[in-house]
Design a protein around this motif. Structure first.
Motif, PDB file in Angstrom:
ATOM      1  N   MET A   1       9.725   5.775   5.100  1.00 33.29           N
ATOM      2  CA  MET A   1       8.385   5.254   4.861  1.00 33.29           C
ATOM      3  C   MET A   1       7.331   6.195   5.458  1.00 33.29           C
ATOM      4  N   ASP A   2       6.212   6.340   4.739  1.00 34.26           N
ATOM      5  CA  ASP A   2       5.120   7.171   5.220  1.00 34.26           C
ATOM      6  C   ASP A   2       4.251   6.360   6.178  1.00 34.26           C
ATOM      7  N   PRO A   3       4.269   6.677   7.482  1.00 35.89           N
ATOM      8  CA  PRO A   3       3.530   5.852   8.448  1.00 35.89           C
ATOM      9  C   PRO A   3       2.026   5.870   8.221  1.00 35.89           C
ATOM     10  N   MET A   4       1.474   6.995   7.755  1.00 34.61           N
ATOM     11  CA  MET A   4       0.029   7.067   7.546  1.00 34.61           C
ATOM     12  C   MET A   4      -0.425   6.141   6.433  1.00 34.61           C
ATOM     13  N   THR A   5       0.349   6.065   5.355  1.00 30.66           N
ATOM     14  CA  THR A   5      -0.005   5.169   4.256  1.00 30.66           C
ATOM     15  C   THR A   5       0.071   3.720   4.703  1.00 30.66           C
ATOM     16  N   ILE A   6       1.151   3.374   5.399  1.00 24.07           N
ATOM     17  CA  ILE A   6       1.299   2.010   5.895  1.00 24.07           C
ATOM     18  C   ILE A   6       0.162   1.670   6.855  1.00 24.07           C
ATOM     19  N   LEU A   7      -0.133   2.588   7.769  1.00 25.00           N
ATOM     20  CA  LEU A   7      -1.208   2.366   8.734  1.00 25.00           C
ATOM     21  C   LEU A   7      -2.549   2.193   8.028  1.00 25.00           C
ATOM     22  N   GLY A   8      -2.805   3.017   7.018  1.00 31.30           N
ATOM     23  CA  GLY A   8      -4.065   2.916   6.286  1.00 31.30           C
ATOM     24  C   GLY A   8      -4.234   1.574   5.614  1.00 31.30           C
ATOM     25  N   VAL A   9      -3.156   1.083   4.982  1.00 28.47           N
ATOM     26  CA  VAL A   9      -3.219  -0.221   4.316  1.00 28.47           C
ATOM     27  C   VAL A   9      -3.467  -1.336   5.328  1.00 28.47           C
ATOM     28  N   LEU A  10      -2.770  -1.270   6.464  1.00 32.77           N
ATOM     29  CA  LEU A  10      -2.939  -2.300   7.489  1.00 32.77           C
ATOM     30  C   LEU A  10      -4.348  -2.276   8.084  1.00 32.77           C
ATOM     31  N   VAL A  11      -4.883  -1.080   8.323  1.00 31.84           N
ATOM     32  CA  VAL A  11      -6.242  -0.970   8.857  1.00 31.84           C
ATOM     33  C   VAL A  11      -7.254  -1.509   7.860  1.00 31.84           C
ATOM     34  N   ALA A  12      -7.076  -1.176   6.583  1.00 34.65           N
ATOM     35  CA  ALA A  12      -7.987  -1.664   5.552  1.00 34.65           C
ATOM     36  C   ALA A  12      -7.988  -3.192   5.506  1.00 34.65           C
ATOM     37  N   LEU A  13      -6.783  -3.769   5.543  1.00 37.21           N
ATOM     38  CA  LEU A  13      -6.671  -5.226   5.541  1.00 37.21           C
ATOM     39  C   LEU A  13      -7.298  -5.818   6.797  1.00 37.21           C
ATOM     40  N   GLY A  14      -7.045  -5.174   7.938  1.00 34.17           N
ATOM     41  CA  GLY A  14      -7.594  -5.672   9.192  1.00 34.17           C
ATOM     42  C   GLY A  14      -9.107  -5.599   9.239  1.00 34.17           C
ATOM     43  N   VAL A  15      -9.682  -4.537   8.673  1.00 34.21           N
ATOM     44  CA  VAL A  15     -11.140  -4.392   8.658  1.00 34.21           C
ATOM     45  C   VAL A  15     -11.785  -5.514   7.849  1.00 34.21           C
ATOM     46  N   VAL A  16     -11.228  -5.810   6.693  1.00 32.31           N
ATOM     47  CA  VAL A  16     -11.807  -6.859   5.844  1.00 32.31           C
ATOM     48  C   VAL A  16     -11.671  -8.225   6.504  1.00 32.31           C
ATOM     49  N   VAL A  17     -10.455  -8.552   6.925  1.00 26.64           N
ATOM     50  CA  VAL A  17     -10.224  -9.861   7.544  1.00 26.64           C
ATOM     51  C   VAL A  17     -10.969  -9.971   8.873  1.00 26.64           C
ATOM     52  N   GLY A  18     -10.924  -8.907   9.671  1.00 29.64           N
ATOM     53  CA  GLY A  18     -11.613  -8.929  10.955  1.00 29.64           C
ATOM     54  C   GLY A  18     -13.117  -9.040  10.809  1.00 29.64           C
ATOM     55  N   GLY A  19     -13.688  -8.311   9.853  1.00 28.87           N
ATOM     56  CA  GLY A  19     -15.121  -8.402   9.620  1.00 28.87           C
ATOM     57  C   GLY A  19     -15.539  -9.788   9.182  1.00 28.87           C
TER      58      GLY A  19
ATOM     59  N   PHE B   1       4.513   5.398  -0.728  1.00 30.03           N
ATOM     60  CA  PHE B   1       4.800   4.739   0.543  1.00 30.03           C
ATOM     61  C   PHE B   1       6.020   5.304   1.259  1.00 30.03           C
ATOM     62  N   GLY B   2       6.840   6.076   0.567  1.00 29.51           N
ATOM     63  CA  GLY B   2       8.028   6.569   1.268  1.00 29.51           C
ATOM     64  C   GLY B   2       8.854   7.539   0.467  1.00 29.51           C
ATOM     65  N   GLY B   3       8.206   8.402  -0.315  1.00 31.26           N
ATOM     66  CA  GLY B   3       8.952   9.330  -1.148  1.00 31.26           C
ATOM     67  C   GLY B   3       9.360  10.580  -0.411  1.00 31.26           C
ATOM     68  N   GLN B   4      10.005  11.473  -1.120  1.00 29.36           N
ATOM     69  CA  GLN B   4      10.482  12.723  -0.553  1.00 29.36           C
ATOM     70  C   GLN B   4       9.302  13.621  -0.177  1.00 29.36           C
ATOM     71  N   ARG B   5       9.395  14.256   0.964  1.00 28.30           N
ATOM     72  CA  ARG B   5       8.395  15.224   1.391  1.00 28.30           C
ATOM     73  C   ARG B   5       8.984  16.630   1.299  1.00 28.30           C
ATOM     74  N   TYR B   6       8.122  17.644   1.228  1.00 34.09           N
ATOM     75  CA  TYR B   6       8.575  19.002   0.974  1.00 34.09           C
ATOM     76  C   TYR B   6       8.155  19.927   2.118  1.00 34.09           C
ATOM     77  N   ASP B   7       9.139  20.590   2.707  1.00 34.07           N
ATOM     78  CA  ASP B   7       8.920  21.519   3.813  1.00 34.07           C
ATOM     79  C   ASP B   7       9.009  22.944   3.252  1.00 34.07           C
ATOM     80  N   PHE B   8       7.869  23.608   3.093  1.00 30.31           N
ATOM     81  CA  PHE B   8       7.831  24.930   2.474  1.00 30.31           C
ATOM     82  C   PHE B   8       8.557  25.964   3.335  1.00 30.31           C
ATOM     83  N   ARG B   9       8.374  25.899   4.636  1.00 25.38           N
ATOM     84  CA  ARG B   9       9.020  26.873   5.511  1.00 25.38           C
ATOM     85  C   ARG B   9      10.546  26.734   5.440  1.00 25.38           C
ATOM     86  N   GLU B  10      11.004  25.504   5.435  1.00 28.70           N
ATOM     87  CA  GLU B  10      12.453  25.279   5.324  1.00 28.70           C
ATOM     88  C   GLU B  10      12.974  25.764   3.974  1.00 28.70           C
TER      89      GLU B  10
END
Length: 246
Positions: free
Chosen positions: A1-19, A67-76
């Motif tokens: 899972m991509d933590p940044m995407t998950i975090l972004g969705v949770l923050v967006a939801l929290g901002v709306v509900v919290g506001g 949300f959690g696909g393959q990532r690509y390492d160019f150096r590798e």
């Protein structure tokens, strides 16, 4: 899972509900099953109507990639190509057969098979180049389907709000319930605008970025495998591919 995407969705939801909560609202006021059915169901239905079956199915699969696909390492990838080049110069082209079992990328797997089969660098570029462009264009069409959902969702939110107001206006005999009924009706608008601007459009743009990254990575791998077919020195191969590093 991509933590940044998950975090972004949770923050967006929290901002709306919290506001909403900080402004004096209650969390349960944002829960409206009929509105959710109209907005979410209508958005997916509209996208399904506008898109061929293959494109719509591809769009759904691309949602999972965001949300959690393959990532690509160019150096590798460069290190892998240089290692393959050294193996070929040392042990012959057939030594790449064992690498076929370790590779998950279908395009790279096809390239390795062509190398093992003794195909020329030009044949590898022509065949894999066509496959690479076709895959990119198909996935971009899938991303556009998700982007179009971001356009439909706010309109479906307005439809949900209007239907809610129709229901409220049909109960004018109970004036004490008008305020809460009207507020509830506009939850559909929140759903529509919210999922469009906080979820669907950002995800569509993220997927476009992932497609471009994959294209560049696979192009690099294609160029490296073509260089191996030409019998290039590992050092030369590394120098040629350095431009793909970010």
């Amino acid at each position: 899972m991509d933590p940044m995407t998950i975090l972004g969705v949770l923050v967006a939801l929290g901002v709306v509900v919290g506001g909403h909560y900080l402004d004096g609202g209650l969390v349960h006021q944002l829960v409206n099953l009929p509105a959710a059915l109209i907005v979410f169901g209508g958005t997916f239905a509209a996208a399904a109507v506008q898109s061929p079956k293959e494109e719509f199915g591809r769009a759904i699969r691309l949602l999972g990639w965001a949300f959690g696909g393959q990532r690509y390492d160019f150096r590798e990838g460069i290190n892998e190509l240089v290692a393959w080049c050294g193996m070929v110069r040392r042990d012959g082209i057939l030594t790449l057969e064992k690498e076929l079992e370790r590779t998950r990328d279908p395009l790279v797997m096809n390239g390795l098979q062509m190398l093992v089969d003794g195909k020329s660098s030009e044949a590898i570029r022509n065949s894999l180049g066509t496959e690479l462009v076709t895959l990119e264009q198909n996935d971009l069409r899938g991303a556009k389907v998700i982007e179009s959902m971001g356009g439909y969702a706010p309109t479906l939110g307005i439809i949900g709000a209007v239907l809610g107001l129709i229901h409220v206006m049909g109960n004018l005999k109970s004036p004490d319930e008008l305020g809460s009924g009207i507020a509830l009706a506009f939850v559909a608008t929140v759903y529509g605008v919210g999922i469009a601007n906080l979820l669907l459009i950002p995800i569509a743009n993220k997927i476009k970025g992932l497609i471009l990254t994959r294209y560049n990575y696979q192009e690099m791998m294609l160029e490296g495998m073509a260089s191996i077919a030409q019998g290039q020195n590992p050092h030369v191969v590394r120098q040629r591919l350095q431009g793909y590093l970010r």
